[in-house]
Design an enzyme around this catalytic site. Structure first.
Site, PDB file in Angstrom:
ATOM      1  CG  HIS A  10     -24.095  17.029  -0.482  1.00  0.00           C
ATOM      2  ND1 HIS A  10     -24.070  16.288  -1.643  1.00  0.00           N
ATOM      3  CD2 HIS A  10     -24.002  18.338  -0.847  1.00  0.00           C
ATOM      4  CE1 HIS A  10     -23.968  17.114  -2.671  1.00  0.00           C
ATOM      5  NE2 HIS A  10     -23.923  18.359  -2.229  1.00  0.00           N
ATOM      6  CE  LYS A  26      -2.546  -2.784  -0.492  1.00  0.00           C
ATOM      7  NZ  LYS A  26      -2.520  -4.242  -0.418  1.00  0.00           N
ATOM      8  CB  ILE A  84      -0.083 -10.328  -5.661  1.00  0.00           C
ATOM      9  CG1 ILE A  84      -0.357 -10.623  -4.186  1.00  0.00           C
ATOM     10  CG2 ILE A  84       1.376  -9.892  -5.861  1.00  0.00           C
ATOM     11  CD1 ILE A  84       0.537 -11.671  -3.569  1.00  0.00           C
ATOM     12  CD  GLU A 142      -5.853 -15.634 -14.117  1.00  0.00           C
ATOM     13  OE1 GLU A 142      -5.145 -15.020 -13.300  1.00  0.00           O
ATOM     14  OE2 GLU A 142      -6.317 -16.769 -13.886  1.00  0.00           O
ATOM     15  CB  ALA A 161      -4.829 -11.443 -13.949  1.00  0.00           C
ATOM     16  N   GLY A 162      -4.396 -12.055 -10.302  1.00  0.00           N
ATOM     17  CA  GLY A 162      -5.157 -11.981  -9.059  1.00  0.00           C
ATOM     18  C   GLY A 162      -4.848 -10.669  -8.368  1.00  0.00           C
ATOM     19  CB  SER A 205       1.239 -12.752  -8.251  1.00  0.00           C
ATOM     20  OG  SER A 205       0.950 -12.289  -9.568  1.00  0.00           O
ATOM     21  N   GLY A 263       8.898 -22.491  15.939  1.00  0.00           N
ATOM     22  CA  GLY A 263       8.130 -23.318  16.864  1.00  0.00           C
ATOM     23  C   GLY A 263       7.739 -24.647  16.233  1.00  0.00           C
ATOM     24  CB  ALA A 282      -4.262  -8.633   7.270  1.00  0.00           C
TER      25      ALA A 282
HETATM   26  P1  FAD Z   1       1.345 -14.322   8.211  1.00  0.00           P
HETATM   27  O1  FAD Z   1       1.164 -12.872   8.113  1.00  0.00           O
HETATM   28  O2  FAD Z   1       1.887 -15.054   7.054  1.00  0.00           O
HETATM   29  O3  FAD Z   1       2.269 -14.549   9.486  1.00  0.00           O
HETATM   30  C1  FAD Z   1       2.695 -15.815   9.860  1.00  0.00           C
HETATM   31  C2  FAD Z   1       4.001 -15.663  10.598  1.00  0.00           C
HETATM   32  O4  FAD Z   1       4.326 -16.923  11.192  1.00  0.00           O
HETATM   33  C3  FAD Z   1       5.174 -15.306   9.691  1.00  0.00           C
HETATM   34  O5  FAD Z   1       5.826 -14.167  10.188  1.00  0.00           O
HETATM   35  C4  FAD Z   1       6.083 -16.524   9.730  1.00  0.00           C
HETATM   36  O6  FAD Z   1       7.458 -16.182   9.686  1.00  0.00           O
HETATM   37  C5  FAD Z   1       5.738 -17.111  11.080  1.00  0.00           C
HETATM   38  N1  FAD Z   1       5.977 -18.561  11.173  1.00  0.00           N
HETATM   39  C6  FAD Z   1       5.607 -19.519  10.284  1.00  0.00           C
HETATM   40  N2  FAD Z   1       5.921 -20.739  10.769  1.00  0.00           N
HETATM   41  C7  FAD Z   1       6.508 -20.540  11.978  1.00  0.00           C
HETATM   42  C8  FAD Z   1       7.029 -21.412  12.964  1.00  0.00           C
HETATM   43  N3  FAD Z   1       6.962 -22.736  12.835  1.00  0.00           N
HETATM   44  N4  FAD Z   1       7.582 -20.856  14.076  1.00  0.00           N
HETATM   45  C9  FAD Z   1       7.636 -19.499  14.243  1.00  0.00           C
HETATM   46  N5  FAD Z   1       7.129 -18.651  13.350  1.00  0.00           N
HETATM   47  C10 FAD Z   1       6.565 -19.158  12.238  1.00  0.00           C
HETATM   48  N6  FAD Z   1      -4.385  -8.888   3.242  1.00  0.00           N
HETATM   49  C11 FAD Z   1      -5.257  -7.896   3.482  1.00  0.00           C
HETATM   50  O7  FAD Z   1      -6.184  -8.075   4.271  1.00  0.00           O
HETATM   51  N7  FAD Z   1      -5.114  -6.667   2.898  1.00  0.00           N
HETATM   52  C12 FAD Z   1      -4.119  -6.407   2.028  1.00  0.00           C
HETATM   53  O8  FAD Z   1      -4.014  -5.287   1.528  1.00  0.00           O
HETATM   54  C13 FAD Z   1      -3.195  -7.428   1.745  1.00  0.00           C
HETATM   55  N8  FAD Z   1      -2.168  -7.202   0.906  1.00  0.00           N
HETATM   56  C14 FAD Z   1      -1.270  -8.203   0.673  1.00  0.00           C
HETATM   57  C15 FAD Z   1      -0.230  -7.956  -0.216  1.00  0.00           C
HETATM   58  C16 FAD Z   1       0.693  -8.942  -0.494  1.00  0.00           C
HETATM   59  C17 FAD Z   1       1.820  -8.650  -1.462  1.00  0.00           C
HETATM   60  C18 FAD Z   1       0.587 -10.209   0.157  1.00  0.00           C
HETATM   61  C19 FAD Z   1       1.610 -11.288  -0.097  1.00  0.00           C
HETATM   62  C20 FAD Z   1      -0.435 -10.466   1.048  1.00  0.00           C
HETATM   63  C21 FAD Z   1      -1.381  -9.467   1.305  1.00  0.00           C
HETATM   64  N9  FAD Z   1      -2.457  -9.682   2.163  1.00  0.00           N
HETATM   65  C22 FAD Z   1      -3.367  -8.680   2.385  1.00  0.00           C
HETATM   66  C23 FAD Z   1      -2.646 -10.967   2.849  1.00  0.00           C
HETATM   67  C24 FAD Z   1      -2.135 -10.883   4.294  1.00  0.00           C
HETATM   68  O9  FAD Z   1      -0.777 -10.510   4.284  1.00  0.00           O
HETATM   69  C25 FAD Z   1      -2.321 -12.202   4.988  1.00  0.00           C
HETATM   70  O10 FAD Z   1      -3.665 -12.632   4.872  1.00  0.00           O
HETATM   71  C26 FAD Z   1      -1.975 -12.112   6.464  1.00  0.00           C
HETATM   72  O11 FAD Z   1      -0.653 -11.673   6.635  1.00  0.00           O
HETATM   73  C27 FAD Z   1      -2.187 -13.451   7.152  1.00  0.00           C
HETATM   74  O12 FAD Z   1      -1.843 -13.337   8.492  1.00  0.00           O
HETATM   75  P2  FAD Z   1      -1.340 -14.593   9.318  1.00  0.00           P
HETATM   76  O13 FAD Z   1      -1.053 -14.097  10.686  1.00  0.00           O
HETATM   77  O14 FAD Z   1      -2.280 -15.723   9.170  1.00  0.00           O
HETATM   78  O15 FAD Z   1      -0.006 -15.067   8.601  1.00  0.00           O
HETATM   79  P1  NAD Z   2      -4.766 -14.824  -6.166  1.00  0.00           P
HETATM   80  O1  NAD Z   2      -5.384 -16.091  -5.756  1.00  0.00           O
HETATM   81  O2  NAD Z   2      -5.438 -13.552  -5.854  1.00  0.00           O
HETATM   82  O3  NAD Z   2      -4.524 -14.828  -7.737  1.00  0.00           O
HETATM   83  C1  NAD Z   2      -3.742 -15.788  -8.368  1.00  0.00           C
HETATM   84  C2  NAD Z   2      -4.103 -15.794  -9.843  1.00  0.00           C
HETATM   85  O4  NAD Z   2      -3.144 -16.572 -10.526  1.00  0.00           O
HETATM   86  C3  NAD Z   2      -5.464 -16.421 -10.110  1.00  0.00           C
HETATM   87  O5  NAD Z   2      -6.227 -15.582 -10.932  1.00  0.00           O
HETATM   88  C4  NAD Z   2      -5.122 -17.743 -10.781  1.00  0.00           C
HETATM   89  O6  NAD Z   2      -6.101 -18.166 -11.691  1.00  0.00           O
HETATM   90  C5  NAD Z   2      -3.830 -17.386 -11.468  1.00  0.00           C
HETATM   91  N1  NAD Z   2      -2.970 -18.525 -11.761  1.00  0.00           N
HETATM   92  C6  NAD Z   2      -2.720 -19.609 -10.993  1.00  0.00           C
HETATM   93  N2  NAD Z   2      -1.841 -20.437 -11.612  1.00  0.00           N
HETATM   94  C7  NAD Z   2      -1.515 -19.845 -12.787  1.00  0.00           C
HETATM   95  C8  NAD Z   2      -0.653 -20.204 -13.861  1.00  0.00           C
HETATM   96  N3  NAD Z   2       0.070 -21.322 -13.834  1.00  0.00           N
HETATM   97  N4  NAD Z   2      -0.570 -19.366 -14.914  1.00  0.00           N
HETATM   98  C9  NAD Z   2      -1.278 -18.211 -14.961  1.00  0.00           C
HETATM   99  N5  NAD Z   2      -2.127 -17.840 -13.963  1.00  0.00           N
HETATM  100  C10 NAD Z   2      -2.235 -18.637 -12.897  1.00  0.00           C
HETATM  101  O7  NAD Z   2      -3.294 -14.882  -5.568  1.00  0.00           O
HETATM  102  P2  NAD Z   2      -2.175 -13.763  -5.415  1.00  0.00           P
HETATM  103  O8  NAD Z   2      -2.446 -12.609  -6.288  1.00  0.00           O
HETATM  104  O9  NAD Z   2      -0.901 -14.489  -5.492  1.00  0.00           O
HETATM  105  O10 NAD Z   2      -2.385 -13.297  -3.924  1.00  0.00           O
HETATM  106  C11 NAD Z   2      -2.373 -14.267  -2.874  1.00  0.00           C
HETATM  107  C12 NAD Z   2      -3.324 -13.908  -1.798  1.00  0.00           C
HETATM  108  O11 NAD Z   2      -2.797 -12.843  -1.024  1.00  0.00           O
HETATM  109  C13 NAD Z   2      -4.665 -13.406  -2.293  1.00  0.00           C
HETATM  110  O12 NAD Z   2      -5.538 -14.455  -2.561  1.00  0.00           O
HETATM  111  C14 NAD Z   2      -5.144 -12.607  -1.144  1.00  0.00           C
HETATM  112  O13 NAD Z   2      -5.773 -13.451  -0.223  1.00  0.00           O
HETATM  113  C15 NAD Z   2      -3.872 -12.059  -0.543  1.00  0.00           C
HETATM  114  N6  NAD Z   2      -3.698 -10.656  -0.975  1.00  0.00           N
HETATM  115  C16 NAD Z   2      -4.653  -9.751  -0.614  1.00  0.00           C
HETATM  116  C17 NAD Z   2      -4.529  -8.442  -1.015  1.00  0.00           C
HETATM  117  C18 NAD Z   2      -5.602  -7.475  -0.633  1.00  0.00           C
HETATM  118  O14 NAD Z   2      -6.379  -7.792   0.251  1.00  0.00           O
HETATM  119  N7  NAD Z   2      -5.675  -6.309  -1.238  1.00  0.00           N
HETATM  120  C19 NAD Z   2      -3.456  -8.038  -1.771  1.00  0.00           C
HETATM  121  C20 NAD Z   2      -2.511  -8.985  -2.141  1.00  0.00           C
HETATM  122  C21 NAD Z   2      -2.645 -10.300  -1.716  1.00  0.00           C
END
Ligand code: FAD
Ligand code: NAD
Length: 474
Positions: free
Chosen positions: A453, A60, A193, A212, A190-191, A278, A124, A329
């Site tokens: 408004h 963001k 990310i 995609e 095209a999801g 992605s 852990g 998150a």
């Molecule tokens: P995580 O955030 O993955 O945290 C898990 C933690 O556990 C990690 O730090 C890992 O190192 C630790 N861990 C794993 N195994 C062990 C172990 N055995 N011992 C100790 N530590 C361990 N979600 C949104 O809602 N809004 C968004 O805008 C958004 N944008 C995103 C953008 C990107 C690029 C990505 C990749 C994800 C995005 N998400 C977004 C998704 C969001 O980041 C996740 O849904 C969220 O972080 C999940 O939280 P969590 O606590 O389940 O896991």
């Molecule tokens: P995604 O599930 O959103 O999209 C993945 C896309 O890749 C899908 O459209 C799928 O059909 C396509 N795909 C899969 N295999 C493929 C292949 N071999 N060739 C071409 N296309 C293929 O996953 P992401 O974009 O990697 O993001 C992962 C997750 O992280 C999201 O599902 C979301 O939960 C979380 N996220 C959330 C936000 C947000 O809340 N704004 C932002 C980023 C990530």
């Protein structure tokens, strides 16, 4: 010496750190362990998980900077602001993003100290059952806890034969840290990310192609929203190709070539300076020693849980990306609260049917509840109210009149079943729709609320009026 706690939380992401804080507030003696490679100034793993380190927050920050850049380059002139062409300093943009990450991840350590949550640096893993609960290894130490909350999150899914080095071929980690604007950027998937990161680098000047696999664009979104989004993103310059099959990725020293079959099966090839993969995320269960203690996983490799995030093992719970439901998150955080409260004997609850989703593109896309396809499949009769931002004075004033709000309400009871928004500020507007859904509100309830408004929220009001065919401004 064996350390003893009431609760050990494994993983310090949004699910884990929130669970730990809420459990401490409820009077438990709590520890949270974290083992990620992102070190803080003390050399300890940073808290905040994927979200704060390599997900929500850094993405963001980059979306905001690139949005400002695009406004300055293309929108200022139309409002009479005359400047010379802006230049992007990528290092400064990354430093700002890293500063925000440092501030927030450090803030969670401060919250742990304030709430007396013990932070344990280390991986852990289960060792075995004890009379009182569970023995676990955290790094080289052994810990005993009466209850365990697994919040280990997820990692990027990689494709076979496409090695990710986070230089030329990136997953989310490298995509958030490119040290220069690639001239040509290819993205597989095209999801969420793909669209967010594609938008960042396109705004800064990259020629972006997104490949995609599925035939439909954003199949999980409302079809009207997906259609509008594809039109707008294409006009912005994102080349989005659906229905493709990627056959081969050849990585060179400074570039990458992707061979694929297009939607008609015709062979095609693109070369790019960088590739972002992605294609979804996989739950982190490796290294937990799950098998040895009999922790049940489902067919998708997620930890199997019931509606309250209880696993098949006594006193063991799991939350967030490592279990079923959207990988978001806010969903992980609410499950953290739910589980802490359940362990305390309270009635913590998360309604998975009212978790909003947001894509932070420009315009933003946000939704909650059911879309038309889902309602049709479930045989539920519904009515629709739609209002375009073009008829909203505030949207015109801020130069963001693209998109619309669409409300789906039960044909018989008027209960709001789903709200779908594409437009500026959708990420904030959706909160009102979540309240309506959680309170079992009707479209008439939204229509009878006096909205300030001029605000973008008036489009939601108009859409609610339109459900009863009495929109006033469109
Ligand atoms: P995580 O955030 O993955 O945290 C898990 C933690 O556990 C990690 O730090 C890992 O190192 C630790 N861990 C794993 N195994 C062990 C172990 N055995 N011992 C100790 N530590 C361990 N979600 C949104 O809602 N809004 C968004 O805008 C958004 N944008 C995103 C953008 C990107 C690029 C990505 C990749 C994800 C995005 N998400 C977004 C998704 C969001 O980041 C996740 O849904 C969220 O972080 C999940 O939280 P969590 O606590 O389940 O896991
Ligand atoms: P995604 O599930 O959103 O999209 C993945 C896309 O890749 C899908 O459209 C799928 O059909 C396509 N795909 C899969 N295999 C493929 C292949 N071999 N060739 C071409 N296309 C293929 O996953 P992401 O974009 O990697 O993001 C992962 C997750 O992280 C999201 O599902 C979301 O939960 C979380 N996220 C959330 C936000 C947000 O809340 N704004 C932002 C980023 C990530």
């Amino acid at each position: 010496m064996l350390k003893e706690f009431d609760i050990l939380v494994i993983g310090g992401g949004p699910g884990g750190y929130v669970a730990a804080i809420r459990a401490a507030q409820l009077g438990f003696n709590v520890a949270c362990c974290e083992s990620n490679p992102y070190a803080d100034p003390k050399g300890e793993p940073r808290l905040g998980g994927t979200c704060l380190n390599v997900g929500c927050i850094p993405s963001k920050a980059l979306l905001h900077t690139s949005h400002l850049y695009e406004e300055a380059a293309h929108a200022f002139a139309g409002q009479g602001i005359e400047i010379s062409a802006p230049k992007i300093n990528v290092q400064k943009m990354l430093a700002r993003k890293n500063g925000i990450v440092d501030q927030l991840t450090g803030g969670i350590k401060a919250l742990f100290r304030k709430n007396k949550v013990a932070f344990l640096a280390g991986h852990g893993a289960f060792v075995g059952k004890t009379a009182n609960g569970w023995k676990l290894a955290v790094g080289k130490e052994e810990v005993e806890a009466k209850a365990v909350i697994i919040a280990t999150g997820s990692s990027a899914r990689h494709l076979p034969n496409v090695p990710v080095d986070n230089k030329i071929v990136c997953d989310n980690v490298g995509a958030l840290d490119m040290d220069a604007v690639p001239k040509k950027l290819a993205i597989i998937g095209a999801g969420v990310i793909g669209l967010e990161m594609g938008s960042v680098w396109r705004r800064l000047g990259s020629e972006v192609t997104i490949l995609e696999a599925l035939p439909d664009f954003l199949p999980f979104a409302d079809a009207d929203v997906a259609k509008e989004a594809l039109k707008i993103f294409t006009k912005q310059g994102l080349s989005i190709q659906t229905g493709v099959q990627v056959n081969e990725v050849k990585v060179g020293k400074k570039s990458v070539a992707i061979s694929y079959a297009d939607k008609d099966g015709k062979a095609a090839r693109i070369e790019a300076d960088r590739l972002i993969v992605s294609v979804g995320r996989v739950p982190n269960t490796e290294g937990l020693n799950a098998d040895a203690v009999g922790l049940k996983l489902n067919a998708r490799g997620q930890i199997e849980v019931d509606a309250h995030c209880k696993t098949n093992l006594p006193g063991v719970w799991a939350i967030g990306d490592v279990v079923r439901g959207p990988m978001l998150a806010h969903k992980a955080m609410e499950e953290g609260v739910q589980v802490a409260e359940r362990i305390a004997g309270q009635a913590g609850h998360v309604n998975l049917d009212a978790i909003s989703g947001v894509i932070y593109t420009s315009p933003e896309i946000a939704w909650v509840g059911k879309n038309e396809r889902e309602l049709k499949a479930a045989g539920i009769a519904y009515k629709t109210g739609k209002a375009p931002f073009l008829a909203n004075g505030r949207a015109l004033g801020i130069g963001a009149a693209e998109g619309f709000v669409k409300i789906l309400a039960d044909a018989a009871t008027d209960r709001v079943l789903g709200v779908h928004i594409i437009g500026s500020g959708a990420s904030d507007l959706i909160a009102e729709a979540v309240v309506a859904l959680e309170f079992a509100g009707a479209s008439e309830d939204l229509a009878r609320i006096c909205h300030a408004h001029p605000t973008l929220s008036e489009a939601l009001h108009e859409a609610a009026l339109a459900c009863d065919k009495r929109a006033l401004h469109c």
